[in-house]
Design an enzyme around this catalytic site. Structure first.
Site, PDB file in Angstrom:
ATOM      1  N   SER A 120       0.857  -1.192   0.000  1.00 49.07           N
ATOM      2  CA  SER A 120       0.000   0.000   0.000  1.00 49.07           C
ATOM      3  C   SER A 120       0.892   1.240   0.000  1.00 49.07           C
ATOM      4  CB  SER A 120      -0.851  -0.009   1.272  1.00 49.07           C
ATOM      5  OG  SER A 120      -1.476   1.235   1.476  1.00 49.07           O
ATOM      6  N   TYR A 160      -2.202  -0.784  10.309  1.00 46.50           N
ATOM      7  CA  TYR A 160      -2.174  -0.937   8.839  1.00 46.50           C
ATOM      8  C   TYR A 160      -0.839  -0.416   8.306  1.00 46.50           C
ATOM      9  CZ  TYR A 160      -4.078  -0.833   4.042  1.00 46.50           C
ATOM     10  OH  TYR A 160      -4.307  -1.032   2.687  1.00 46.50           O
TER      11      TYR A 160
HETATM   12  P1  NAP Z   1     -12.045  -5.301   0.354  1.00 46.43           P
HETATM   13  O1  NAP Z   1     -12.919  -4.935  -0.779  1.00 46.43           O
HETATM   14  O2  NAP Z   1     -12.505  -5.067   1.757  1.00 46.43           O
HETATM   15  O3  NAP Z   1     -11.650  -6.833   0.176  1.00 46.43           O
HETATM   16  C1  NAP Z   1     -10.892  -7.501   1.150  1.00 46.43           C
HETATM   17  C2  NAP Z   1     -10.822  -8.971   0.802  1.00 46.43           C
HETATM   18  O4  NAP Z   1     -10.063  -9.627   1.828  1.00 46.43           O
HETATM   19  C3  NAP Z   1     -12.199  -9.619   0.756  1.00 46.43           C
HETATM   20  O5  NAP Z   1     -12.247 -10.531  -0.312  1.00 46.43           O
HETATM   21  C4  NAP Z   1     -12.257 -10.362   2.089  1.00 46.43           C
HETATM   22  O6  NAP Z   1     -13.059 -11.524   1.918  1.00 46.43           O
HETATM   23  C5  NAP Z   1     -10.798 -10.749   2.290  1.00 46.43           C
HETATM   24  N1  NAP Z   1     -10.444 -11.013   3.684  1.00 46.43           N
HETATM   25  C6  NAP Z   1     -10.425 -10.139   4.717  1.00 46.43           C
HETATM   26  N2  NAP Z   1     -10.078 -10.784   5.848  1.00 46.43           N
HETATM   27  C7  NAP Z   1      -9.882 -12.078   5.507  1.00 46.43           C
HETATM   28  C8  NAP Z   1      -9.512 -13.243   6.237  1.00 46.43           C
HETATM   29  N3  NAP Z   1      -9.268 -13.201   7.550  1.00 46.43           N
HETATM   30  N4  NAP Z   1      -9.384 -14.402   5.560  1.00 46.43           N
HETATM   31  C9  NAP Z   1      -9.646 -14.467   4.233  1.00 46.43           C
HETATM   32  N5  NAP Z   1      -9.989 -13.406   3.495  1.00 46.43           N
HETATM   33  C10 NAP Z   1     -10.119 -12.232   4.137  1.00 46.43           C
HETATM   34  O7  NAP Z   1     -10.633  -4.564   0.268  1.00 46.43           O
HETATM   35  P2  NAP Z   1      -9.658  -4.232  -0.961  1.00 46.43           P
HETATM   36  O8  NAP Z   1      -9.560  -2.754  -1.034  1.00 46.43           O
HETATM   37  O9  NAP Z   1     -10.000  -5.004  -2.156  1.00 46.43           O
HETATM   38  O10 NAP Z   1      -8.282  -4.745  -0.340  1.00 46.43           O
HETATM   39  C11 NAP Z   1      -7.495  -5.768  -0.924  1.00 46.43           C
HETATM   40  C12 NAP Z   1      -6.039  -5.524  -0.560  1.00 46.43           C
HETATM   41  O11 NAP Z   1      -5.598  -4.307  -1.165  1.00 46.43           O
HETATM   42  C13 NAP Z   1      -5.783  -5.373   0.935  1.00 46.43           C
HETATM   43  O12 NAP Z   1      -4.566  -6.009   1.278  1.00 46.43           O
HETATM   44  C14 NAP Z   1      -5.652  -3.879   1.106  1.00 46.43           C
HETATM   45  O13 NAP Z   1      -4.878  -3.527   2.228  1.00 46.43           O
HETATM   46  C15 NAP Z   1      -4.958  -3.503  -0.188  1.00 46.43           C
HETATM   47  N6  NAP Z   1      -5.065  -2.088  -0.574  1.00 46.43           N
HETATM   48  C16 NAP Z   1      -6.273  -1.529  -0.868  1.00 46.43           C
HETATM   49  C17 NAP Z   1      -6.324  -0.183  -1.257  1.00 46.43           C
HETATM   50  C18 NAP Z   1      -7.614   0.492  -1.637  1.00 46.43           C
HETATM   51  O14 NAP Z   1      -7.604   1.707  -1.868  1.00 46.43           O
HETATM   52  N7  NAP Z   1      -8.721  -0.214  -1.708  1.00 46.43           N
HETATM   53  C19 NAP Z   1      -5.146   0.575  -1.336  1.00 46.43           C
HETATM   54  C20 NAP Z   1      -3.938  -0.038  -1.009  1.00 46.43           C
HETATM   55  C21 NAP Z   1      -3.901  -1.368  -0.637  1.00 46.43           C
HETATM   56  P3  NAP Z   1     -14.035 -12.150   3.026  1.00 46.43           P
HETATM   57  O15 NAP Z   1     -14.584 -11.020   3.844  1.00 46.43           O
HETATM   58  O16 NAP Z   1     -15.039 -12.857   2.187  1.00 46.43           O
HETATM   59  O17 NAP Z   1     -13.174 -13.086   3.800  1.00 46.43           O
END
Ligand code: NAP
Length: 258
Positions: free
Chosen positions: A147, A160
């Site tokens: 990130s 985080y």
């Molecule tokens: P999101 O829409 O909330 O999706 C998160 C995913 O992680 C979901 O599929 C969730 O599935 C899964 N998850 C969470 N806890 C889990 C667990 N204990 N075991 C298995 N699966 C789990 O978030 P996102 O934005 O797509 O984030 C994905 C990644 O990108 C993360 O690592 C986040 O830190 C990173 N990121 C995001 C952004 C952004 O702007 N969105 C920016 C930088 C980095 P279930 O709830 O079905 O388990």
């Protein structure tokens, strides 16, 4: 060889199989779709199934329900993939959570859960996948999702910040340790992508949404699929001389400065 065949020889991933954690929605789901369209058999390892199925792809996305903090369940998922496909070519450590409190009030239980999900699990799952990845005919790959928070201080999300900084250490360390073992380890750092991770935060703080949009040079949010395109490159035959690196896909936010 014509141009289309040349490009396809580099980026067609037909025959590749791998696991992406947290592909039920958001960045993981967008990435799974890109990879399935490039011919991959993708396994979504998350607690719930993919919210939208991928239609019309040559590859496929299959659900393997499980929690990244449950290593017994992940071992069973690995064995399921091997019994169905006979190989594992990549692991994408994408599942992630956050939480917003001032540092001095951050609940310790939530701190532990974030560090376990966002940092400890990627390490444990990577080493569980390693025996299979090192046998990959395509060169095994691990991609960790980091990130901008690995590079800049964001207030209110201390665990985080800590976890995502640690992901870069994990990426460099594993790349070094497994450099002679047919496994490349890299990271991707997304900028702002509108997903469930941040939708509540932006809804409650419209001014922060405008501030976030002012940071990328490109002045827009990224799409989940645009993270998938970088991951496609990092899984392809075009990236065999790359390991231990992190790649920003953030519309120029990190270069613009905060
Ligand atoms: P999101 O829409 O909330 O999706 C998160 C995913 O992680 C979901 O599929 C969730 O599935 C899964 N998850 C969470 N806890 C889990 C667990 N204990 N075991 C298995 N699966 C789990 O978030 P996102 O934005 O797509 O984030 C994905 C990644 O990108 C993360 O690592 C986040 O830190 C990173 N990121 C995001 C952004 C952004 O702007 N969105 C920016 C930088 C980095 P279930 O709830 O079905 O388990």
């Amino acid at each position: 060889m014509n141009a289309a065949s040349y490009v396809s020889s580099l980026f067609d991933l037909t025959g590749h199989t791998g696991i992406i954690t947290g592909a039920s929605r958001g960045i993981g789901a967008g990435t799974a779709e890109v990879l399935a369209r490039a011919g991959v058999h993708v396994y979504n390892y998350s607690r719930s199934k993919m919210e939208e199925s991928v239609e019309g792809a040559e590859g496929k996305v299959l659900d393997l329900p499980g929690d990244v903090c449950d290593t017994d369940a992940f071992q069973k998922a690995l064995e399921e993939v091997i019994s169905r496909e006979g190989q594992l070519d990549f692991l994408i450590n994408n599942a992630g959570i956050s939480g917003k409190y001032p540092a001095e009030e951050f609940p310790e239980e939530r701190l532990d859960r974030i560090l376990e999900t966002d940092l400890k699990a990627p390490f444990l799952l990577s080493r569980m996948a390693y025996p299979y990845l090192k046998k990959s005919a395509y060169t095994g790959r691990i991609i960790n999702i980091a990130s901008m928070a690995a590079y800049m201080g964001f207030s209110g999300v201390m665990p985080y910040n800590m976890a995502k900084s640690g992901i870069l250490g994990l990426t460099r360390g594993l790349a070094e340790e497994w450099k002679e073992d047919n496994v490349l380890v890299n990271a991707v750092s997304p900028g702002w992508i509108q997903t469930r991770l941040n939708e509540g935060f932006f809804r409650e703080n419209p001014d922060r949404k405008a501030a976030a949009l002012s940071k990328p040079m490109l002045k827009r949010f990224g799409e989940s699929r645009e993270i998938g395109y970088m991951i496609l490159f990092l899984l392809s035959g075009a990236s065999l001389y790359i390991t231990g690196q992190d790649f920003a896909v953030d519309g120029g936010a990190r270069s613009h400065g905060f």
